[in-house]
Design a protein around this motif. Structure first.
Motif, mmCIF file in Angstrom:
data_model
loop_
_atom_site.group_PDB
_atom_site.id
_atom_site.type_symbol
_atom_site.label_atom_id
_atom_site.label_comp_id
_atom_site.label_asym_id
_atom_site.label_seq_id
_atom_site.Cartn_x
_atom_site.Cartn_y
_atom_site.Cartn_z
ATOM 1 N N GLU A 20 0.810 -1.214 0.000
ATOM 2 C CA GLU A 20 0.000 0.000 0.000
ATOM 3 C C GLU A 20 0.851 1.276 0.000
ATOM 4 O O GLU A 20 0.318 2.387 -0.048
ATOM 5 N N ALA A 21 2.167 1.106 0.045
ATOM 6 C CA ALA A 21 3.052 2.267 0.148
ATOM 7 C C ALA A 21 3.039 3.088 -1.134
ATOM 8 O O ALA A 21 2.869 2.561 -2.234
ATOM 9 N N ARG A 22 3.246 4.390 -0.968
ATOM 10 C CA ARG A 22 3.363 5.302 -2.104
ATOM 11 C C ARG A 22 4.778 5.865 -2.143
ATOM 12 O O ARG A 22 5.600 5.614 -1.250
ATOM 13 N N HIS A 23 5.064 6.633 -3.176
ATOM 14 C CA HIS A 23 6.423 7.137 -3.349
ATOM 15 C C HIS A 23 6.900 7.926 -2.139
ATOM 16 O O HIS A 23 8.069 7.821 -1.735
ATOM 17 N N ASP A 24 6.010 8.734 -1.538
ATOM 18 C CA ASP A 24 6.434 9.525 -0.380
ATOM 19 C C ASP A 24 6.856 8.641 0.783
ATOM 20 O O ASP A 24 7.759 9.000 1.555
ATOM 21 N N ASP A 25 6.204 7.486 0.938
ATOM 22 C CA ASP A 25 6.598 6.560 1.995
ATOM 23 C C ASP A 25 8.020 6.060 1.765
ATOM 24 O O ASP A 25 8.860 6.062 2.675
ATOM 25 N N TYR A 26 8.285 5.629 0.532
ATOM 26 C CA TYR A 26 9.633 5.151 0.203
ATOM 27 C C TYR A 26 10.663 6.268 0.343
ATOM 28 O O TYR A 26 11.743 6.061 0.924
ATOM 29 N N ASP A 27 10.330 7.446 -0.194
ATOM 30 C CA ASP A 27 11.308 8.536 -0.195
ATOM 31 C C ASP A 27 11.667 8.973 1.220
ATOM 32 O O ASP A 27 12.830 9.279 1.511
ATOM 33 N N TRP A 28 10.677 9.014 2.113
ATOM 34 C CA TRP A 28 10.964 9.426 3.485
ATOM 35 C C TRP A 28 11.785 8.369 4.216
ATOM 36 O O TRP A 28 12.866 8.656 4.755
ATOM 37 N N ILE A 29 11.297 7.142 4.239
ATOM 38 C CA ILE A 29 11.944 6.107 5.044
ATOM 39 C C ILE A 29 13.329 5.766 4.508
ATOM 40 O O ILE A 29 14.311 5.690 5.255
ATOM 41 N N MET A 30 13.431 5.568 3.196
ATOM 42 C CA MET A 30 14.739 5.277 2.612
ATOM 43 C C MET A 30 15.661 6.494 2.706
ATOM 44 O O MET A 30 16.874 6.350 2.920
ATOM 45 N N GLY A 31 15.100 7.686 2.581
ATOM 46 C CA GLY A 31 15.911 8.898 2.639
ATOM 47 C C GLY A 31 16.583 9.091 3.981
ATOM 48 O O GLY A 31 17.732 9.539 4.049
ATOM 49 N N VAL A 32 15.888 8.760 5.064
ATOM 50 C CA VAL A 32 16.478 8.888 6.399
ATOM 51 C C VAL A 32 17.350 7.679 6.720
ATOM 52 O O VAL A 32 18.539 7.819 7.052
#
Length: 300
Positions: free
Chosen positions: A97-109
């Motif tokens: 159910e994840a969207r790009h913002d989920d990936y970008d935030w979690i992977m980004g940190v």
């Protein structure tokens, strides 16, 4: 590595596991530079060090996803021997159910923050020529996936892979590398979803339920004390261990991983050509671990 008198830069070093590591390093005679984002956590950490007679750490306000801030912090830090990439977020939800913002935030940190620390600090550590140590804090999620932790797990698997490879690269420079994977620890990591930046607001996960998160947080009350995690991390740095597992309760899981991995291998003979390439790979890894720079040509 003898850490006494060395300087350690620890991201997220004013609370949770980061503070536990900082406390253990202070006990061992390290000078500390601690990054922070929350001024109240910084104040509490400063009180802890002062109350025990330790030197006051240098504090640096830092968003680990901001490459310019990280580069500036590294340039201003002076001589640093130990870099602990600790800052991270713990966010849960089904990966489908994840969207790009989920990936970008979690992977980004969780992954990007480690990358930014390495890119910012490694040139300086190499340049002073005195050796040093890198600690990348992952999680038992670097080995153990789960249905609610897909993105978090992906970020920690990435940290694990990078760290294990980096150990070979840095051995010739007398810089040790440790992957530290803690289990359940008494921290407030469970509330990360309540601190989501507005820039990453488009989530595929359900809005955070404060009551449900607070209930989930009760599990963390049963966790290991952060300073114990810190002392085990310190012991790994002193012994230059590539992997530090701080919690003993995962033997059953590792036995299952071992059995499943062996069972997944085809029961058939491999041709000599492929066996030769794998022998070269193993030999190159041994040489790298002993401090030799391995070139692409060593693999064929």
């Amino acid at each position: 590595m003898d850490v006494r008198g060395k300087t350690a830069f620890i991201t997220g070093g004013v609370s949770g596991i980061g503070l536990g590591i900082a406390q253990a390093f202070a006990e061992a005679g390290c000078e500390l530079i601690l990054s922070y984002r929350n001024k109240d956590y910084r104040a509490a950490a400063e009180t802890w060090f002062a109350g025990r007679g330790f030197a006051t750490p240098r504090f640096v306000k830092l968003d680990v996803t901001d490459r310019a801030e990280f580069a500036a912090a590294a340039a201003a830090a002076g001589k640093v021997h130990i870099l602990v990439n600790n800052a991270g977020v713990s966010v849960f939800g089904p990966a489908d159910e994840a969207r790009h913002d989920d990936y970008d935030w979690i992977m980004g940190v969780n992954f990007g923050g480690v990358v930014n620390g390495l890119v910012s600090f490694l040139p300086h550590i190499k340049a002073h020529g005195e050796g040093g140590h890198i600690v990348n804090v992952a999680s038992m999620a670097a080995f153990l996936p789960g249905p609610q932790a897909g993105l978090y797990t992906a970020s920690k698997f990435a940290v694990r892979g990078l760290t294990e490879s980096l150990r070979y690269n840095l051995a010739p420079h007398h810089i040790g590398v440790t992957l530290m994977c803690p289990g359940l620890t008494r921290t407030n990591a469970w509330d990360s979803a309540l601190k989501r930046p507005a820039a990453f607001a488009e989530s595929g996960f359900a809005p955070p339920d404060r009551e449900a998160l607070a209930q989930f947080g009760t599990a963390f009350d049963l966790g290991m004390e952060p300073i114990e995690v810190g002392r085990k991390t310190l012991a790994g740095v002193v012994a230059n261990r590539g992997l530090v597992l701080t919690h003993p309760e995962f033997a059953e899981d590792f036995e299952a991983i071992y059995r499943d991995s062996l069972a997944a291998l085809p029961d058939e003979a491999a041709p000599e050509g492929r066996l030769h390439i794998e022998r070269l790979r193993r030999a190159a890894n041994r040489a790298a671990a002993e401090g030799r720079i391995v070139e692409l040509g060593d693999l064929t």
